[in-house]
Scaffold this motif. Structure first.
Motif, short mmCIF file in Angstrom:
data_model
loop_
_atom_site.label_atom_id
_atom_site.label_comp_id
_atom_site.label_asym_id
_atom_site.label_seq_id
_atom_site.Cartn_x
_atom_site.Cartn_y
_atom_site.Cartn_z
N PHE A 1 -11.01 8.04 6.62
CA PHE A 1 -10.16 8.20 5.45
C PHE A 1 -9.53 9.58 5.32
O PHE A 1 -8.72 9.81 4.44
CB PHE A 1 -10.97 7.88 4.18
N VAL A 2 -9.92 10.49 6.21
CA VAL A 2 -9.39 11.85 6.13
C VAL A 2 -7.86 11.89 6.25
O VAL A 2 -7.19 12.58 5.47
CB VAL A 2 -10.05 12.77 7.17
N PRO A 3 -7.24 11.18 7.21
CA PRO A 3 -5.77 11.24 7.29
C PRO A 3 -5.08 10.80 6.00
O PRO A 3 -4.09 11.42 5.58
CB PRO A 3 -5.45 10.29 8.45
N LEU A 4 -5.59 9.75 5.36
CA LEU A 4 -4.96 9.27 4.13
C LEU A 4 -5.22 10.24 2.98
O LEU A 4 -4.32 10.51 2.17
CB LEU A 4 -5.48 7.89 3.77
N LEU A 5 -6.42 10.78 2.88
CA LEU A 5 -6.72 11.79 1.86
C LEU A 5 -5.82 13.01 2.04
O LEU A 5 -5.28 13.55 1.07
CB LEU A 5 -8.19 12.21 1.94
N PHE A 6 -5.67 13.45 3.27
CA PHE A 6 -4.82 14.59 3.59
C PHE A 6 -3.37 14.32 3.19
O PHE A 6 -2.71 15.16 2.57
CB PHE A 6 -4.92 14.87 5.09
N ALA B 1 -3.13 3.22 -2.57
CA ALA B 1 -4.54 3.54 -2.77
C ALA B 1 -5.33 2.29 -3.17
O ALA B 1 -6.45 2.04 -2.68
CB ALA B 1 -4.68 4.62 -3.84
N TYR B 2 -4.75 1.48 -4.04
CA TYR B 2 -5.41 0.27 -4.53
C TYR B 2 -5.67 -0.71 -3.39
O TYR B 2 -6.79 -1.23 -3.24
CB TYR B 2 -4.52 -0.37 -5.60
N VAL B 3 -4.65 -0.97 -2.59
CA VAL B 3 -4.79 -1.92 -1.49
C VAL B 3 -5.86 -1.44 -0.51
O VAL B 3 -6.69 -2.24 -0.03
CB VAL B 3 -3.44 -2.11 -0.77
N VAL B 4 -5.89 -0.14 -0.23
CA VAL B 4 -6.85 0.39 0.74
C VAL B 4 -8.27 0.23 0.23
O VAL B 4 -9.14 -0.28 0.94
CB VAL B 4 -6.55 1.87 1.05
N TRP B 5 -8.55 0.66 -1.01
CA TRP B 5 -9.95 0.61 -1.45
C TRP B 5 -10.44 -0.80 -1.68
O TRP B 5 -11.61 -1.11 -1.45
CB TRP B 5 -10.22 1.53 -2.63
N VAL B 6 -9.56 -1.71 -2.12
CA VAL B 6 -9.97 -3.11 -2.27
C VAL B 6 -10.24 -3.72 -0.89
O VAL B 6 -11.23 -4.43 -0.70
CB VAL B 6 -8.89 -3.91 -3.02
N ILE C 1 -7.35 -4.17 -12.69
CA ILE C 1 -6.00 -4.19 -13.27
C ILE C 1 -5.64 -2.84 -13.88
O ILE C 1 -4.64 -2.22 -13.51
CB ILE C 1 -5.88 -5.29 -14.36
N ILE C 2 -6.48 -2.37 -14.78
CA ILE C 2 -6.16 -1.12 -15.49
C ILE C 2 -6.34 0.10 -14.60
O ILE C 2 -5.56 1.06 -14.69
CB ILE C 2 -7.04 -0.99 -16.76
N ARG C 3 -7.33 0.08 -13.72
CA ARG C 3 -7.59 1.25 -12.87
C ARG C 3 -6.38 1.69 -12.06
O ARG C 3 -6.02 2.87 -12.10
CB ARG C 3 -8.79 0.97 -11.95
N PRO C 4 -5.71 0.81 -11.30
CA PRO C 4 -4.54 1.28 -10.54
C PRO C 4 -3.39 1.73 -11.44
O PRO C 4 -2.62 2.62 -11.06
CB PRO C 4 -4.15 0.06 -9.70
N VAL C 5 -3.25 1.11 -12.61
CA VAL C 5 -2.18 1.51 -13.53
C VAL C 5 -2.42 2.92 -14.03
O VAL C 5 -1.52 3.77 -14.02
CB VAL C 5 -2.07 0.52 -14.70
N THR C 6 -3.64 3.20 -14.49
CA THR C 6 -3.94 4.55 -14.99
C THR C 6 -3.93 5.58 -13.87
O THR C 6 -3.62 6.75 -14.11
CB THR C 6 -5.31 4.58 -15.69
N HIS C 7 -4.25 5.15 -12.65
CA HIS C 7 -4.20 6.06 -11.50
C HIS C 7 -2.79 6.60 -11.32
O HIS C 7 -2.58 7.78 -11.02
CB HIS C 7 -4.66 5.31 -10.25
N ALA C 8 -1.81 5.72 -11.50
CA ALA C 8 -0.40 6.13 -11.38
C ALA C 8 0.06 6.90 -12.61
O ALA C 8 0.78 7.90 -12.51
CB ALA C 8 0.48 4.91 -11.15
N LEU C 9 -0.33 6.41 -13.79
CA LEU C 9 0.17 7.01 -15.03
C LEU C 9 -0.27 8.46 -15.20
O LEU C 9 0.44 9.25 -15.82
CB LEU C 9 -0.30 6.19 -16.23
N ARG C 10 -1.45 8.81 -14.69
CA ARG C 10 -1.90 10.21 -14.80
C ARG C 10 -0.88 11.16 -14.17
O ARG C 10 -0.57 12.21 -14.72
CB ARG C 10 -3.26 10.39 -14.13
#
Length: 263
Positions: free
Chosen positions: A92-97, A133-138, A178-187
């Motif tokens: 996951f380092v390349p994506l985190l980077f 991010a959502y697609v990857v962790w799911v 549902i709410i988690r990816p939305v708030t991830h973007a909204l922040r």
């Protein structure tokens, strides 16, 4: 009319149209604007910088190589290894980077004169990044545990009386999936939009007080506006860096939660 009795024009605050300029050109339904240009520029800058500083890979690093290695090491160790865990963090380092430096550069564009636009003040950019991010962790969670067990992890907290699952399962599903990816973007979007708008309002108000009001009130108010604008500017730089860190940190936390053994 006596200048002292002149009535100043009404102050008009900047709007979203002032922040988001018209597209540079359009091809059908596709519009290429300043935001898209800055996103492409960020890719060139990030890739160019790291390719340049690692081109020699000297044992005694230059200042540029040291800076690049320090940035990579920060993401690898503090956002990868320390959060996801020594066993699983490396893939996951390349994506985190990518997340961290892409967000960092695009956020800081908002504080650079002439550029002056944080590209994530557009909601679409933030939602696309959060969707990745959502697609990857799911996908990681389903691959590790299988679909059924992953859904159990997401919707059925442990050590809870079974009767409460009637309420908790739909609430946890809504919260985590549902709410988690939305708030991830909204922040990211909300802070970039609000911070940049605050700077624009402070600058416009300062100009209005100096040119339209005049006198002691105008001069004093414009000086206060400059001080306030500088404070907001440096606060915004801090927030721009923090939001890049927080978005990447949350992604690492989500991945760690998806990988950990079920209850």
């Amino acid at each position: 009319m006596n200048p002292a009795l002149r009535i100043p024009a009404e102050f008009v605050a900047p709007s979203t149209e002032d922040m988001h300029l018209p597209p540079l050109f359009e091809v059908g339904s596709f519009a290429f604007g300043k935001q898209t240009l800055l996103i492409l520029l960020s890719v060139v800058l990030i890739a160019g910088f790291f390719m340049f500083v690692i081109r020699r890979r000297a044992m005694v690093p230059s200042k540029g190589q040291f800076l690049g290695e320090m940035g990579y090491g920060f993401v690898r160790n503090h956002l990868g290894r320390d959060i996801i865990g020594e066993k699983d963090f490396r893939p996951f380092v390349p994506l985190l980077f990518t997340f961290f430096f892409f967000l960092l550069v695009n956020n800081l564009f908002g504080s650079i004169p002439v550029l002056q636009l944080p590209t994530f003040s557009h909601p679409g950019s933030a939602y696309i990044l959060a969707a990745i991010a959502y697609v990857v962790w799911v996908a990681v969670g389903i691959r590790r545990h299988g679909l059924g067990q992953f859904m159990v992890k997401m919707t059925m907290p442990p050590n809870v009386p079974k009767i409460l699952y009637v309420i908790l399962i739909p609430l946890e599903f809504l919260s985590n999936l549902i709410i988690r990816p939305v708030t991830h973007a909204l922040r990211v979007f909300a802070t970039m939009f609000a911070g940049h708008m605050a700077i624009m309002v402070a600058a416009a108000l300062t100009a209005f007080l100096a040119t339209e009001v005049g006198g002691v009130l105008g001069v004093g108010g414009s000086v206060f506006g400059i001080v306030l604008g500088l404070f907001i500017y440096f606060l915004e730089v801090l927030i721009q860096v923090l939001q890049a860190y927080i978005f990447t940190l949350l992604f690492a936390v989500y991945v760690q939660g998806a990988l950990q053994e079920g209850h």
